[in-house]
Design a protein around this motif. Structure first.
Motif, PDB file in Angstrom:
ATOM      1  N   CYS A  76      -2.688  -3.075  -3.293  1.00  0.00           N
ATOM      2  CA  CYS A  76      -2.618  -2.727  -1.869  1.00  0.00           C
ATOM      3  C   CYS A  76      -3.654  -1.663  -1.524  1.00  0.00           C
ATOM      4  N   SER A  77      -3.779  -0.655  -2.380  1.00  0.00           N
ATOM      5  CA  SER A  77      -4.761   0.410  -2.144  1.00  0.00           C
ATOM      6  C   SER A  77      -6.179  -0.128  -2.240  1.00  0.00           C
ATOM      7  N   THR A  78      -6.422  -0.991  -3.220  1.00  0.00           N
ATOM      8  CA  THR A  78      -7.765  -1.544  -3.401  1.00  0.00           C
ATOM      9  C   THR A  78      -8.146  -2.449  -2.238  1.00  0.00           C
ATOM     10  N   VAL A  79      -7.218  -3.295  -1.800  1.00  0.00           N
ATOM     11  CA  VAL A  79      -7.493  -4.180  -0.669  1.00  0.00           C
ATOM     12  C   VAL A  79      -7.724  -3.363   0.602  1.00  0.00           C
ATOM     13  N   SER A  80      -6.936  -2.332   0.813  1.00  0.00           N
ATOM     14  CA  SER A  80      -7.130  -1.464   1.988  1.00  0.00           C
ATOM     15  C   SER A  80      -8.519  -0.845   1.978  1.00  0.00           C
TER      16      SER A  80
ATOM     17  N   ASP B  36       5.119   1.453  -0.735  1.00  0.00           N
ATOM     18  CA  ASP B  36       5.267   2.108   0.562  1.00  0.00           C
ATOM     19  C   ASP B  36       5.290   1.056   1.672  1.00  0.00           C
ATOM     20  N   ARG B  37       5.512   1.512   2.898  1.00  0.00           N
ATOM     21  CA  ARG B  37       5.648   0.582   4.029  1.00  0.00           C
ATOM     22  C   ARG B  37       4.373  -0.198   4.278  1.00  0.00           C
ATOM     23  N   ARG B  38       3.248   0.472   4.146  1.00  0.00           N
ATOM     24  CA  ARG B  38       1.981  -0.222   4.382  1.00  0.00           C
ATOM     25  C   ARG B  38       1.808  -1.380   3.423  1.00  0.00           C
ATOM     26  N   CYS B  39       2.126  -1.151   2.158  1.00  0.00           N
ATOM     27  CA  CYS B  39       1.979  -2.207   1.155  1.00  0.00           C
ATOM     28  C   CYS B  39       2.961  -3.348   1.427  1.00  0.00           C
ATOM     29  N   LYS B  40       4.184  -3.015   1.805  1.00  0.00           N
ATOM     30  CA  LYS B  40       5.167  -4.055   2.093  1.00  0.00           C
ATOM     31  C   LYS B  40       4.746  -4.888   3.302  1.00  0.00           C
ATOM     32  N   ARG B  41       4.119  -4.255   4.287  1.00  0.00           N
ATOM     33  CA  ARG B  41       3.604  -5.008   5.449  1.00  0.00           C
ATOM     34  C   ARG B  41       2.500  -5.964   5.018  1.00  0.00           C
ATOM     35  N   MET B  42       1.667  -5.529   4.067  1.00  0.00           N
ATOM     36  CA  MET B  42       0.594  -6.397   3.571  1.00  0.00           C
ATOM     37  C   MET B  42       1.168  -7.604   2.840  1.00  0.00           C
TER      38      MET B  42
END
Length: 258
Positions: free
Chosen positions: A102-106, A128-134
């Motif tokens: 998730c961090s790498t894709v962001s 985290d929420r951002r990763c779950k949204r992804m």
């Protein structure tokens, strides 16, 4: 190294009557010959050089140990400007496979005109929420990379994999690496740890991590009929030198299957 201040020469102090006091013959006899001072200077320079070399050796050993603990997924993020300089337009549609995707894709999505997707080989219960949204949006998938992945052949220009192959046995590498190469049109890039000076480690599921040498990987790629992309490897190396980037992981640039 602290240098003590030279004591004031008593012979230079004014006498009680105000007239200057001249050194006696005994002072002249006690003064060391000039060649001894020169020899002491040379000896000090030799000791200083030895100290600096010792410090460099100590730093090198520490860096070698740190290399075993470094996250190669984090190294992918550090290397994005280098990859962009080496691969150019090929970096516009990328699949990253590995933990912390998730961090790498962001990070990849922040690049101009870049599209990125990710495959997380572990469960994301603590994400985290951002990763779950992804994950909910389909940008990131949670999948076991030992089996077929739900992407068409040559769906991506580049496939980048990090920290995901070290725990796989040769049995599963025989299936996983060709599957990753199948999905790329321009190349497969593998980030893996250095085997030297590394503590025994396990992945999140308790499986032991096997860090392999560059020679091992070269023979294995040949076994899979995967050819290393020497031109891209050279461009990456040149871009790394220009940007003063020192890779902390082994990086292999492979050509896609025809």
């Amino acid at each position: 190294m602290m240098v003590s201040r030279r004591p004031v020469n008593p012979a230079r102090r004014p006498s009680e009557g105000g007239a200057p006091a001249f050194p006696s013959p005994a002072h002249f006899r006690s003064r060391p010959p000039p060649y001894l001072s020169f020899a002491a200077l040379i000896l000090g320079a030799i000791l200083l050089i030895g100290y600096l070399r010792l410090g460099q050796d100590s730093l090198g050993s520490k860096l070698s140990w740190v290399q075993g603990e470094v996250s190669c997924s984090g190294e992918v993020q550090r290397a994005i400007p280098i990859l962009k300089a080496a691969y150019g337009d090929s970096l516009h549609k990328v699949l990253h496979v590995g933990p912390d995707t998730c961090s790498t894709v962001s990070r990849l999505l922040r690049e101009d005109e870049a599209d990125a997707w990710g495959v997380e080989p572990y469960d994301l219960e603590d994400a985290d929420r951002r990763c779950k949204r992804m994950v909910q949006s389909g940008i990131v998938r949670v999948a076991d990379i030992r089996f077929l992945l739900p992407y068409r052949t040559k769906s991506f220009s580049l496939v980048i994999v990090s920290d995901a192959l070290d725990y796989l046995s040769a049995k599963y590498l025989n299936r996983t690496i060709p599957e990753l190469a199948r999905m790329s049109s321009d190349g497969l890039i593998i980030f893996t740890g250095y085997p030297r000076n590394v503590k025994a480690k396990s992945d999140r599921n308790g499986r032991s991590v096997k860090l392999r040498s560059a020679n091992w990987w070269a023979e294995y790629f040949d076994h899979l009929s995967l050819e290393e992309n020497e031109d891209m490897a050279k461009k990456f190396e040149q871009a790394s030198e220009r940007m003063s980037h020192i890779p902390l992981c082994q990086i292999f640039h492979l050509k896609p299957y025809n």
